[in-house]
Design an enzyme around this catalytic site. Structure first.
Site, short mmCIF file in Angstrom:
data_model
loop_
_atom_site.label_atom_id
_atom_site.label_comp_id
_atom_site.label_asym_id
_atom_site.label_seq_id
_atom_site.Cartn_x
_atom_site.Cartn_y
_atom_site.Cartn_z
N TYR A 244 0.80 -1.22 0.00
CA TYR A 244 0.00 0.00 0.00
C TYR A 244 0.84 1.27 0.00
CZ TYR A 244 -3.93 -3.11 0.84
OH TYR A 244 -4.87 -4.10 0.73
N LYS B 27 4.06 -15.00 4.91
CA LYS B 27 4.28 -15.95 3.84
C LYS B 27 5.79 -16.03 3.62
CE LYS B 27 2.59 -18.38 0.25
NZ LYS B 27 1.53 -19.41 0.24
N ASP C 18 -2.15 -18.29 3.74
CA ASP C 18 -3.22 -19.08 3.07
C ASP C 18 -3.83 -20.11 4.02
OD1 ASP C 18 -0.71 -20.19 2.92
OD2 ASP C 18 -0.87 -20.90 0.87
N ASP D 245 -5.71 -6.72 5.54
CA ASP D 245 -6.90 -6.19 4.88
C ASP D 245 -7.85 -7.33 4.52
OD1 ASP D 245 -8.68 -4.56 3.58
OD2 ASP D 245 -7.38 -4.07 1.91
N ASP E 108 -11.54 -8.59 6.57
CA ASP E 108 -12.85 -8.69 5.93
C ASP E 108 -13.38 -10.12 6.00
OD1 ASP E 108 -12.67 -5.99 5.25
OD2 ASP E 108 -13.57 -6.30 3.29
MG MG Z 1 -11.01 -3.78 3.47
#
Ligand code: MG
Ligand code: NAI
Length: 346
Positions: free
Chosen positions: A129, A179, A218, A242, A246
């Site tokens: 980001y 990861k 994962d 992120d 969610d």
């Molecule tokens: Mg989000």
């Protein structure tokens, strides 16, 4: 002494749920210093009117506040010249480096252990980001690249935040999400830095009681859906955080229930996880509980635990009784009726 709170309803149902959270804070009485509210602008609507999504006055006013509540912005999915998301900018201006999202199911009976009771602690300032993307033209076609930044400094401070949160919870467990089997340099640094937090000299053994686990991202998602009860606090770099936060929100039914805060060392801003919900805007049926829980979470970060606990208990009771719920939870009630039910429980 008063508690000065900036209110930024912004767009859509933000304008319906933030006033509800305000009413709940006002109803707390002596559990918190007398709240004083400052109404501030940000978002798409103010952008279309004035040409900027985050007015300077809003940032300056927030710097004089003890905390803030943010509603939701309607971000256009196409690129609009001059527009950038005010929430991203606010995180930067106020150095809100952590996005903290507790996801908790309501137990059938008061006192029972909820099935899902976890907190996602997401690093908020770097990873992919940093938005350094380049497009180049090669002989075989276009090629896009992005830079992923992980620093020891940002990893350490998010790590400390995660351990601090774990310390205040019954299970005291931190799971590092990474990861590093593939991205051994970037995720390797994140993992290693967080593992080292409890051993830092300035920490002085404070986190020795916290159990540290780790999980490849994962398989973390897989296990999150199969056995969410194994998790307590998850700490992750920006992108994984992120997605995971969610995904975790999906475990408890409605977006209308899940709160978050954007937190730094000197400021905290509560924000429901949901967006501006244009499909239900103006109908008076938005679920105010995510915003109300975000107000509680803000208070928790400010150290007003009793006030936060009282709000959370009232919200849990309303959900458990199931008589006054908005349509997203299968009910028929309005925003105002749910707010009244919470106020009554308080
Ligand atoms: Mg989000
Ligand atoms: P959304 O969260 O606004 O809505 C998704 C679905 O959940 C809709 O059907 C909506 O009606 C429902 N929903 C959300 N919150 C609810 C609540 N409190 N009560 C009842 N139902 C609720 O996400 P969507 O539709 O993807 O995005 C709409 C707009 O919001 C977009 O412009 C998007 O950019 C923005 N958005 C902003 C966020 C923020 O401010 N942090 C986060 C997510 C989206």
């Amino acid at each position: 002494q008063s508690l000065k709170i900036g209110l930024i309803p912004a767009d859509g149902i933000g304008k319906e749920v933030i006033p509800a959270a305000k009413r709940v804070l006002e109803a707390l009485g002596s559990d918190i210093p007398k709240p004083e509210f400052v109404s501030l602008l940000a978002g798409w609507e103010v952008f279309t009117r004035e040409g900027y999504a985050l007015p300077d006055e809003t940032v300056e006013a927030l710097k004089e506040c003890d905390g803030a509540l943010f509603g939701a912005v309607s971000s256009p999915s196409r690129r609009v010249t001059g527009y950038s998301s005010p929430i991203v900018q606010l995180r930067k201006e106020l150095d809100l480096y952590a996005n903290v999202r507790p996801v908790t199911s309501v137990a059938a009976n008061p006192g029972d252990k909820p099935d899902v009771d976890l907190v996602v602690v997401r690093e908020n300032t770097e990873c992919l980001y940093v938005k350094q993307e380049q497009l180049t033209l090669t002989e075989s076609g276009r090629e896009a690249r992005a830079t992923r930044l992980i620093t020891e400094r940002a990893s350490r401070r998010i790590g400390k935040m995660a351990f601090e949160i774990a310390l205040g919870r019954p299970r005291q467990q931190v799971t590092i999400i990474h990861k590093s089997n593939v991205l051994s340099v970037t995720d390797g640094l994140f993992r290693e830095t967080i593992r080292a937090v409890p051993k830092l000299s300035e920490v002085n053994g404070k986190y020795d009681s916290v159990k540290v686990e780790e999980q490849i991202v994962d398989s973390a998602v897989y296990r999150l859906f199969r056995e969410p009860e194994i998790y307590d606090v998850l700490v992750a770099p920006n992108l994984y955080g992120d997605i995971l936060s969610d995904a975790a929100a999906a475990l408890v039914g409605s977006l209308g229930l899940v709160p978050s805060v954007n937190a730094g060392d000197n400021f905290v801003m509560g924000e429901p996880v949901h967006g501006s919900a244009p499909d239900i805007e103006g109908k008076g049926i938005a679920n105010p509980l995510a915003a109300i829980r975000s107000a509680a979470l803000m208070l928790r970060f400010q150290g007003y635990t009793a006030g936060a606990d009282r709000i959370d208990r009232a919200v849990d009771q309303v959900i458990r009784e199931g008589e006054v719920l908005t349509p997203d939870l299968g009910g028929k009630s309005k925003t105002q009726e749910v707010l009244d039910a919470v106020l009554k429980k308080l």
